[in-house]
Each structure stands twice: as structure tokens, then as C-alpha cells.
Enzyme design. Structure first.
Site, mmCIF file in Angstrom:
data_model
loop_
_atom_site.group_PDB
_atom_site.id
_atom_site.type_symbol
_atom_site.label_atom_id
_atom_site.label_comp_id
_atom_site.label_asym_id
_atom_site.label_seq_id
_atom_site.Cartn_x
_atom_site.Cartn_y
_atom_site.Cartn_z
ATOM 1 N N ARG A 235 0.794 -1.253 -0.130
ATOM 2 C CA ARG A 235 0.063 0.015 -0.016
ATOM 3 C C ARG A 235 0.927 1.255 -0.070
ATOM 4 N NH1 ARG A 235 -2.516 2.796 4.564
ATOM 5 N NH2 ARG A 235 -3.919 4.434 3.602
ATOM 6 N N ASN B 128 -7.630 1.444 9.712
ATOM 7 C CA ASN B 128 -6.383 1.807 10.464
ATOM 8 C C ASN B 128 -6.702 1.628 11.980
ATOM 9 O OD1 ASN B 128 -5.395 1.960 7.931
ATOM 10 N ND2 ASN B 128 -5.046 4.200 8.078
ATOM 11 N N GLU C 258 -7.637 8.322 6.342
ATOM 12 C CA GLU C 258 -7.800 9.148 7.523
ATOM 13 C C GLU C 258 -8.590 10.241 7.563
ATOM 14 O OE1 GLU C 258 -4.513 6.111 10.001
ATOM 15 O OE2 GLU C 258 -4.457 8.457 10.027
ATOM 16 N N HIS D 22 -2.903 11.309 0.865
ATOM 17 C CA HIS D 22 -2.271 10.762 2.444
ATOM 18 C C HIS D 22 -1.776 12.103 3.004
ATOM 19 C CE1 HIS D 22 -1.230 7.057 5.002
ATOM 20 N NE2 HIS D 22 -0.843 8.277 5.549
ATOM 21 N N TYR E 7 -4.683 1.456 16.192
ATOM 22 C CA TYR E 7 -3.505 1.530 16.875
ATOM 23 C C TYR E 7 -3.742 1.405 18.319
ATOM 24 C CZ TYR E 7 -1.154 3.003 12.408
ATOM 25 O OH TYR E 7 -0.720 3.093 11.407
ATOM 26 N N GLU F 64 -3.608 -0.361 8.008
ATOM 27 C CA GLU F 64 -2.607 -0.151 8.945
ATOM 28 C C GLU F 64 -2.570 -0.535 10.238
ATOM 29 O OE1 GLU F 64 -1.442 4.170 9.351
ATOM 30 O OE2 GLU F 64 -1.932 4.382 7.252
#
Length: 450
Positions: free
Chosen positions: A84, A298, A172, A127, A300, A356
Site C-alpha cells: 500500500r 487503520n 484517515e 495521504h 492503533y 494500517e
């Protein structure tokens, strides 16, 4: 069994589950003044003293613009099945909207080489590196930027058709809108809650306008968007804290997913942020809710929250929990719980790729090796969470490590290392970390199993 390999009953052993790695243009390419590339908002922002840790910028980064061939060899050598990457909008168009052939040729060479290697290509069109000349005219606060994005996407779709397996319009949008326009932590550095909601609307409108353009120009590819999601848990079982956790997830998840999948903004959002409703024109929500072929996710960490005594929430960091170099709590269950919750909330939830997931650690090269045991454990536990969501009925097609290599970590500069490959920024030497070796070992074993 090594400390990474999934158990025998894991869905990850399925050969159709794509396992790859991800990067982003401004974080790795460098060469910001070469071959006709225009300035981006991150060039401008990172040049302002105090905005980025240690005064770092993406001017050189990982020098991927010049080292891309060796980087692809490294990617292929690890046996990773997908890559990606993102395209730098300022590298491929001039201020008048005309193509920049040198920039386009860079991405064509890159994508063609990836296809030669048999690597599945996921391309993110935005991005975060907005051309500065568009920010000078209002950036994402200006509705016109959404239409300029559609023009850019039209060019990319026509020029790169056939080399891209999956297009993501945006990465995002929460970060672009909230961190860029709401609290000023990211470029362009504005801080106004009303700005954040309007920027978000124009970002999502840009996505919606781009979808039919991509379908027309590159019909064989998948088209989608990438959203970062956050798990909010209540600090206590009180009604106020449970409401606070709900509102945390509204502003972090539903703010993006509801318009995409329901065609409406969540009303709770404007109870949390009263008076911030964006200007929405007739037809906008229908455009935004264009059907998706896939949704990139994504993830985290989680945030533990309590009521702020009013309509909002406040962070209450937990003690005694595992954290990464970023200070983020390691909480794999949050990924599983959110994915299952989305399946239950959205009847039209498209297939999902984890685009991600990863962690930062203060990695060092010692005797030519980089041992990163926390990352190995992190990846194994988060992949187990993905497997748990798949077994609960969520359609998840793949997982991308963040990141292929250490890089420019936005406002944190080069201190925070997310890569499975170590980069010595003084020499640009790449050193494969132990985590990447174990991922490669697993993929080799999976291929041998057939």
C-alpha cells in the site's frame, strides 16, 4: 513454534488472506524539490519552528524517490504479498492542473515493477500532502478543493489504469480534518472546531466525487476509502462515563462511517460539538454515500475516557498497561470489538482490509541486527484479534503492516520508528528487523502449504 506464527486454526493461514506492508509518499519519498514537484502543506508546516519534533522535515525522508528499485526488491524479498503506497498530488500535477510527466513516470515505473514482482497494489490518492497552492485558496475549507481532487483522481485513473488493484481515495480523513483544522497538530495547523467539521464534509465530498471517476477510468480495480478508528472505553460503569465513551466513538468513528454507509452525520456529534454543523448542499450526502468495494481500517490503540461533567469526555490514562514508544496503550481487543460492532451497526458494511496496524519502538541496530520483541508480540496479538473478528462473521480480506520501513512520522519527525525495516537516516541503510524476518518465515510456510 516461533513467537509470531499464528495457531493452526487461524484464518491467516488462508492463502486468500492478503498480508502486506504500507507506506505514504511524504513519509518516505524525499526529493521534495525535484522533477517539478510543487510544495505541499507538509513542506510548509514542517518548516515552521516548533511544529515538528527536532525540526525534522520530509525533504529527504527515506530517499525512496531515488532508492525505490532497491526498496521493491526488499519488499519482494520478504515475500510480502501486497504493498500500500500513496501518490503525492503535488508531484503529478502543476498548479494549473496539467500533468507533470516526470512525476507520473515515477509512479508508473514503481507500479509496473510491483506488478512484475506479483505484488498486489493498493494506492492511496490522498495521504495528507495537499498542494500548498490549494491550501492558499482555503484548502479543505474551500468546497472547490473537492472538485480539484476529482480532477486529480481523473488524471490518475486514466494514467495508471491497469497497474492498480485497489484505489483508496483518502487516508484517515479524521486526521486531515481534526488534527489539521480542529486542533492544529497537523498541517495546515488551524485550530477551530467549526473548521474541522467543514473540512471533513469537503473531504468526504471529494471522496464521493472521485468514486464514479475511478469506476469509469479503471473499472477492473477495487475502490474504497481508509478510515482510522478508535476504541473508547468508559473509566467506570456510571451512565455519564458510558455516555462519554459512546461520544468518543461517535466523533472518532461514526463521524466518518455514518456519512459513508448511512448517508447522514450522527446527531450525537453536534450535541458534542454544538454549533459546528457543516454547510451541506442538496445531493451532497448521496454523493458521499457512493457504494464502496472495500473499507480500509487503520487501528492503533484505545482511549479510556470519563465524562467531562458536560456533554463531552476527557482522557483518563490507565496505569500499569503496556504502551508503545508513542505512549499509546497496546489493546488488541479494541480492534476485534470495533470490527464486530461495525458489522452489527452497518448493514451494508463492505469487505474490510486492515490497511494500517503497527507500533513504534526505539529500535537500534546491534551487531547488524534489530531485535524488536514488543513489535513481534504486538503483531501476533493484533492478527489474533483480526482472526477473532473473522470468526465472528466480519468479512476481512487482508492486513497491511505499518510500516514497511521507519520514516517521517509527521509531527514526531524521525524519532518514532514504526517500520519492520530499520532505516539509518544518516546513511539510508536499510536493516530488516526480526519482526519482518518472522513475517517472511510465516508467509513462506503458508506458500509451501499451498
Amino acid at each position: 513454534m516461533d513467537p509470531f506464527t499464528p495457531p493452526a486454526d487461524s484464518s491467516l493461514w488462508c492463502k486468500n488472506f492478503l498480508l502486506g506492508a504500507a507506506t505514504a509518499s511524504y513519509q518516505i519519498e524525499g526529493a521534495v524539490n525535484e522533477d517539478g514537484r510543487l510544495p505541499s502543506i507538509w513542506d510548509t508546516f514542517s518548516a515552521v519552528p516548533g511544529k515538528v519534533l527536532a525540526g525534522d522535515t520530509g525533504a529527504v525522508a527515506c530517499d525512496h524517490y531515488h532508492r525505490w528499485e532497491a526498496d521493491i526488491e526488499m519488499l519482494a524479498g520478504l515475500g510480502l504479498e501486497g504493498y500500500r503506497l500513496s501518490i503525492a498530488w503535488p508531484r503529478v500535477m502543476d498548479a494549473a492542473g496539467a500533468p507533470n510527466r516526470k512525476g507520473l513516470d515515477f509512479y508508473k515505473r514503481l507500479l509496473n515493477r510491483l506488478k512484475e514482482k506479483g505484488i498486489t497494489t493498493f494506492v492511496t490518492l490522498y495521504h495528507w500532502d495537499l498542494p500548498q497552492h490549494l491550501e492558499d485558496r482555503g484548502g479543505w475549507l474551500n468546497r472547490e478543493t473537492a472538485y480539484r481532487f476529482a480532477d486529480y483522481v481523473d488524471l490518475m485513473g486514466r494514467e495508471l489504469a491497469g497497474t492498480v488493484d485497489a484505489w483508496a481515495t483518502l487516508n484517515e480523513p479524521w486526521c486531515s480534518a481534526y488534527l489539521g483544522y480542529g486542533n492544529g497538530h497537523h498541517a495546515p495547523g488551524l485550530a477551530n472546531q467549526r473548521f474541522a467539521t467543514q473540512a471533513m464534509h469537503h473531504l468526504l465530498l471529494a471522496h464521493g466525487l472521485a468514486m464514479p471517476v475511478l469506476r469509469a477510468n479503471d473499472p477492473a480495480s477495487q475502490k474504497g476509502i481508509v478510515a482510522n478508528i478508535g476504541r473508547g472505553t468508559p473509566n467506570s460503569d456510571s451512565a455519564a462515563d458510558r455516555r462519554a465513551a459512546h461520544r468518543f466513538e461517535v466523533q472518532h468513528n461514526a463521524w466518518i462511517l455514518d456519512p459513508l454507509l448511512k448517508g447522514t452525520y450522527p446527531q450525537d456529534l453536534f450535541e458534542l460539538w454544538p454549533g459546528t454543523e457543516p454547510l451541506v448542499l442538496d445531493g451532497d450526502m448521496r454523493i458521499i454515500a457512493s457504494p464502496l468495494d472495500f473499507l480500509g481500517i487503520n487501528y492503533y490503540f484505545r482511549t479510556n475516557v470519563a465524562s467531562d461533567g458536560a456533554q463531552g469526555f476527557r482522557d483518563v490514562p490507565l496505569e500499569g498497561v503496556e504502551r508503545t514508544q508513542m505512549g499509546w496503550e497496546v489493546y488488541p481487543d479494541g480492534l476485534r470489538d470495533l470490527l464486530i460492532g461495525f458489522k452489527d451497526t452497518y448493514e451494508n458494511l463492505p469487505p474490510i482490509y486492515i490497511t494500517e496496524n503497527g507500533m513504534a519502538s526505539d529500535d537500534e541496530v546491534i551487531d547488524g541486527r534489530v531485535d524488536d520483541p514488543q513489535r513481534i508480540s504486538f503483531l501476533k496479538r493484533h492478527l489474533a484479534a483480526v482472526d477473532g473478528a473473522i470468526k465472528a462473521g466480519v468479512d476481512i480480506r487482508g492486513y497491511f503492516l505499518w510500516s514497511l520501513m521507519d520514516n517521517f512520522e509527521w509531527a514526531f519527525g524521525y524519532e518514532r520508528r514504526f517500520g519492520v525495516v530499520h532505516v539509518d537516516y544518516s546513511t539510508q541503510k536499510r536493516t530488516v528487523k526480526r519482526s519482518a524476518e518472522l513475517v517472511a518465515k510465516f508467509l513462506k510456510e503458508r506458500r509451501e502449504r499451498g
